[in-house]
Design a protein around this motif. Structure first.
Motif, short mmCIF file in Angstrom:
data_model
loop_
_atom_site.label_atom_id
_atom_site.label_comp_id
_atom_site.label_asym_id
_atom_site.label_seq_id
_atom_site.Cartn_x
_atom_site.Cartn_y
_atom_site.Cartn_z
N LEU A 1 23.61 49.56 -44.95
CA LEU A 1 24.31 48.58 -45.51
C LEU A 1 23.34 47.30 -45.31
O LEU A 1 23.31 46.55 -46.44
N LEU A 2 22.61 46.99 -44.37
CA LEU A 2 21.69 46.10 -44.39
C LEU A 2 20.51 46.02 -45.19
O LEU A 2 20.31 45.18 -45.79
N LEU A 3 20.07 47.32 -45.35
CA LEU A 3 19.17 47.56 -46.25
C LEU A 3 19.43 47.10 -47.84
O LEU A 3 18.89 46.73 -48.69
N ALA A 4 20.99 47.58 -47.95
CA ALA A 4 21.45 47.13 -49.25
C ALA A 4 21.53 45.96 -49.51
O ALA A 4 21.47 45.34 -50.75
N LEU A 5 21.69 45.14 -48.55
CA LEU A 5 21.95 43.69 -48.56
C LEU A 5 20.73 42.71 -48.66
O LEU A 5 20.83 41.66 -49.16
N VAL A 6 19.53 43.41 -48.38
CA VAL A 6 18.38 42.59 -48.16
C VAL A 6 17.81 41.88 -49.33
O VAL A 6 17.50 40.87 -49.57
N PRO A 7 17.97 42.66 -50.67
CA PRO A 7 17.27 42.13 -51.97
C PRO A 7 18.53 40.87 -52.14
O PRO A 7 17.91 39.78 -52.74
N ALA A 8 19.86 41.06 -51.95
CA ALA A 8 20.65 39.98 -52.31
C ALA A 8 20.27 38.79 -51.48
O ALA A 8 20.63 37.64 -51.97
N MET A 9 20.01 38.92 -50.21
CA MET A 9 19.75 37.87 -49.40
C MET A 9 18.46 37.23 -49.74
O MET A 9 18.52 36.00 -49.63
N ALA A 10 17.69 38.07 -49.95
CA ALA A 10 16.28 37.24 -50.60
C ALA A 10 16.40 36.43 -51.87
O ALA A 10 15.85 35.66 -51.95
N LEU A 11 17.36 37.04 -52.72
CA LEU A 11 17.59 36.31 -54.03
C LEU A 11 18.29 34.92 -53.88
O LEU A 11 18.05 33.88 -54.18
N ALA A 12 19.20 34.88 -52.87
CA ALA A 12 19.97 33.76 -52.56
C ALA A 12 19.10 32.87 -51.72
O ALA A 12 19.02 31.59 -51.83
N LYS B 1 15.68 32.65 -52.41
CA LYS B 1 14.91 31.86 -53.41
C LYS B 1 15.86 30.68 -54.08
O LYS B 1 15.11 29.71 -54.44
N GLN B 2 17.07 31.24 -54.46
CA GLN B 2 17.88 30.18 -55.39
C GLN B 2 17.89 28.83 -54.32
O GLN B 2 18.09 27.93 -55.03
N GLU B 3 18.21 29.04 -53.13
CA GLU B 3 18.18 27.64 -52.41
C GLU B 3 17.04 27.06 -52.36
O GLU B 3 17.12 25.80 -52.46
N ALA B 4 15.96 27.49 -52.22
CA ALA B 4 14.64 26.95 -52.33
C ALA B 4 14.31 26.37 -53.83
O ALA B 4 13.78 25.16 -53.66
N LEU B 5 14.70 26.93 -54.64
CA LEU B 5 14.55 26.37 -56.04
C LEU B 5 15.39 25.10 -56.12
O LEU B 5 14.94 24.04 -56.53
N VAL B 6 16.54 25.26 -55.87
CA VAL B 6 17.47 24.22 -55.76
C VAL B 6 17.23 22.63 -55.05
O VAL B 6 16.88 21.64 -55.36
N ALA B 7 16.63 23.10 -53.64
CA ALA B 7 16.18 22.34 -52.95
C ALA B 7 15.02 21.39 -53.41
O ALA B 7 14.67 20.13 -53.39
N SER B 8 13.92 22.38 -53.94
CA SER B 8 12.68 21.78 -54.42
C SER B 8 12.96 21.08 -55.90
O SER B 8 12.25 20.01 -55.97
N TYR B 9 13.91 21.36 -56.72
CA TYR B 9 14.34 20.48 -57.82
C TYR B 9 14.60 19.19 -57.79
O TYR B 9 14.52 18.11 -58.11
N LYS B 10 15.82 19.36 -56.52
CA LYS B 10 16.44 17.97 -56.13
C LYS B 10 15.29 17.14 -55.67
O LYS B 10 15.42 15.79 -55.82
N ALA B 11 14.37 17.58 -54.89
CA ALA B 11 13.39 16.76 -54.13
C ALA B 11 12.53 16.21 -55.28
O ALA B 11 12.12 15.11 -55.26
N ALA B 12 12.28 17.04 -56.21
CA ALA B 12 11.39 16.73 -57.28
C ALA B 12 12.11 15.50 -58.09
O ALA B 12 11.30 14.38 -58.56
#
Length: 204
Positions: free
Chosen positions: A35-46, A48-59
């Protein structure tokens, strides 16, 4: 006769224990790991999205505060995660203000490639191309200016820019007509400059 048919059919089915035995053979401790292995890609995507939003707001915060180097650094962090037309547009405006026309042109090209109906980016690219003085780039500038007007009705600056482009191409009479159209739309005689920013947020 019906009972006999049911009995015959039931004999064709494997015992229930035979169906369940493969599941029973799987150790219970393996299920959470799977189950954890199945969730890893989704967690990684989330993440990345958090990092994207944070970088955009800072920019955007840095850009609006005229901290251009900091803004550019954060914009670059954004496009390293995902190519976003609005971010390329904003990056290009900063790069142009710093005198790097080639990098600005490249980013405006990326903006219109990613969003073909992005009127402001077509206009900004047309401005830069029109200033080169090169015949081929003037022709390309004209095309991007046309696209800007196509995707944004009543685009005053683009009408005025088209006048500049046609004047540079020696079509004085046509240029005058474009200036008149710009004035009719409420425009002034001021030369258009690429300074259209986007603050609408990161696209999903």
């Amino acid at each position: 006769r019906r009972a006999a048919s049911v009995a015959t059919f039931s004999r064709l089915l494997p015992p229930l224990s035979a169906l369940l035995s493969p599941l029973s053979a799987l150790r219970q401790s393996a299920i959470p790991r799977l189950l954890l292995l199945a969730l890893v890609p989704a967690m990684a995507l989330a993440s990345k999205q958090e990092a994207l939003v944070a970088s955009y707001k800072a920019a955007v915060a840095a850009h609006q505060a005229s901290e251009l180097d900091t803004a550019l650094e954060h914009y670059r962090a954004c496009v390293a995660i995902k190519s976003i037309p609005a971010v390329h547009n904003n990056m290009a405006a900063i790069l142009l203000s710093q005198g790097d026309k080639a990098a600005a042109e490249e980013n405006w090209r990326l903006a219109v490639e990613g969003k073909p109906d992005y009127a402001e980016a077509h206009f900004n690219l047309a401005v830069v191309l029109s200033e080169s003085g090169d015949d081929a780039k003037l022709a390309e500038a004209r095309r991007h200016c046309e696209l800007a007007m196509e995707h944004k009705e009543g685009y005053v600056q683009a009408h005025h820019l088209m006048g500049n482009i046609r004047m540079s191409q020696g079509a004085q009479e046509e240029a005058t007509g474009w200036y008149a159209k710009a004035e009719a739309l409420g425009g002034s005689a001021a030369a258009p400059a690429p300074a259209s920013f986007r603050w609408e947020g990161v696209e999903e």
